[in-house]
Design an enzyme around this catalytic site. Structure first.
Site: not given
Ligand code: RFL
Ligand code: PHB
Length: 390
Positions: A201, A297, A72, A385, A293
């Site tokens: 998200y 990580k 991704h 990220y 979450p």
């Protein structure tokens, strides 16, 4: 029984450590409380940083991941219906993440350990650590009703948040840092195509939502819920309705629903134990720290701990070096705290906090506006990220 490293816990941290040590000629034994089927039935993480992918390649357990994992290069963050796209590759010099389930990582590790005839003892009960401050630490456990003893040069505590290893560090030495959040995540797995190609998200006035996936046919979705909610009160219909109401309209319209095949509620917590080692004991993964979450990580931090710890053990046994073991806690904690910061930041940005006042709500909106309008803010998010270097 005798070994060089006794590993407590056969989750991803313990199994990966075992595999890396075994490939480098360091003898080890894994003690796991649960059956293998139970370990493989737990649905957990799904997003792997490049550092973990590289480590799995080093452990020679990457073939299925390369074939089936999905790379991704970006994801969406939505806030009250507005969408900000994060082009991870463009923002972080081509870096990406790979979507591949933690369950599959664990299965691949078991397969490799089996093929190498490694010792992984399942259903080891009442595991207890002894004599950690001597040159002869030991672990006792019960197997099929018989008490057994494993002597080792070192003990690696990879037994997750509820295991006994961390508790073996005397309370007078252990510092614990903790934040709990007044909500949890209700997650479902469904055999439906994911709503989009990338993760979404979403922050919404009625709470956070996340659209993730395991493959083109298997979706993983989450909604924020009160931490004391009972999963039995969440029918599939109620879940889908709540998820849809929190997503941007285009995504809500594209959502394909279907029966859930797994449904559970996870509490959210930030936690760090310092130090991560004491005499002959070394902690790795959730045994030493927990992140909410939101930043994906947890598993990745377990992997960076294992990277540092495996190198330290290999250096000690193969070259007599002691400095990497001595510095392990300090080295690992420096990365842990940065991941704690990022996970806390992303959680705070996207969740609805029950006692939030208008000032705090406006700060949250300002944070999202800043992210949308600032390249520097996007670069910082992307850098964290995809995972800080180790
Ligand atoms: P684990 O996986 O908890 O494994 C510990 C193992 O130790 C065993 N054990 C014992 N063994 C012997 N004796 C005892 N007394 C024992 N007590 C316990 C347990 O049975 C278990 O097998 O810890 P480890 O290896 O440190 O791995 C950590 C990760 O599992 C965890 O951080 C992640 O799953 C967190 N996480 C995520 N991390 C990511 O990097 N990316 C994600 O996308 C992501 N999503 C998530 C997540 C965690 C979630 N939940 C359920 C909290 C999503 C969710 C919903
Ligand atoms: C998941 O797919 O389970 C997942 C993905 C991203 C997260 C957390 C969980 O931040």
């Amino acid at each position: 029984m005798n070994t060089q490293v006794a590993i407590i816990g056969g989750g991803p941290a313990g199994l990966l450590l075992s595999r890396l040590l075994q490939l480098n000629g360091v003898d080890n034994v894994v003690l796991e409380r649960r059956s293998r089927d139970y370990v493989l039935s737990r649905i957990r993480a799904g997003v792997l940083e490049q550092g973990l992918v590289d480590l799995l390649q080093e452990a020679d357990v990457h073939k299925r991941l390369k074939a089936e994992g999905e790379v991704h290069a970006g994801f969406d963050i939505a806030f009250h219906g507005e969408v900000c796209h994060l082009d991870l590759a463009e923002l972080s010099d081509g870096k990406t993440v790979t979507v591949y389930g933690q369950t599959e990582v664990t299965r691949d590790l078991y397969d490799a350990l089996d093929a190498a005839e490694a010792t992984v003892i399942h259903e080891a009960e009442n595991v207890a650590l002894h004599d950690l401050d001597t040159d002869n630490p030991r672990v006792t456990f019960e197997l099929n009703g018989q008490t057994q003893q494993l002597s080792a040069t070192f003990i690696a505590g990879c037994d997750g948040f509820h295991g006994p290893s961390r508790q073996a560090i005397p309370a007078s030495v252990r510092e614990e840092y903790e934040l709990t959040y007044p909500f949890g995540w209700l997650g479902i797995l469904s055999e439906t195509p994911p709503v989009g190609e990338e993760l979404i998200y979403a922050g919404h006035e009625s709470g956070f939502a996340l659209c993730s996936m395991r493959s083109r046919k298997l979706s993983r979705y989450y909604v924020q819920c009160p931490s004391d909610d009972d999963v039995a009160d969440w029918s599939d219909d109620r879940f889908w309705e709540e998820l849809k109401s929190r997503l941007p309209t285009a995504d809500a319209n594209a959502l394909v629903t279907g029966p859930s095949i797994e449904k559970s509620i996870a509490p959210l917590r930030s936690y760090v134990c310092e130090p991560m080692s004491w005499n002959r004991l070394f902690l790795a993964g959730d045994a030493a720290h927990i992140v909410p979450p939101t930043g994906a990580k947890g598993l990745n931090l377990a992997a960076s701990d294992v990277h540092y710890l495996s190198r330290a053990f290999i250096d000690y046994f193969n070259k007599g070096g002691e400095s990497l073991l001595r510095d392990y806690s300090k080295t690992a904690l420096s990365r842990v705290w940065k991941a704690e910061r990022f996970s806390w930041w992303m959680t705070r940005l996207l969740h609805c906090f029950p006692k939030q006042n208008n000032f705090e709500k406006n700060l949250q909106s300002a944070e999202f506006d800043y992210l949308q309008s600032s390249h520097a803010a996007k670069v910082a998010l992307a850098e964290n990220y995809v995972g800080l270097h180790y």
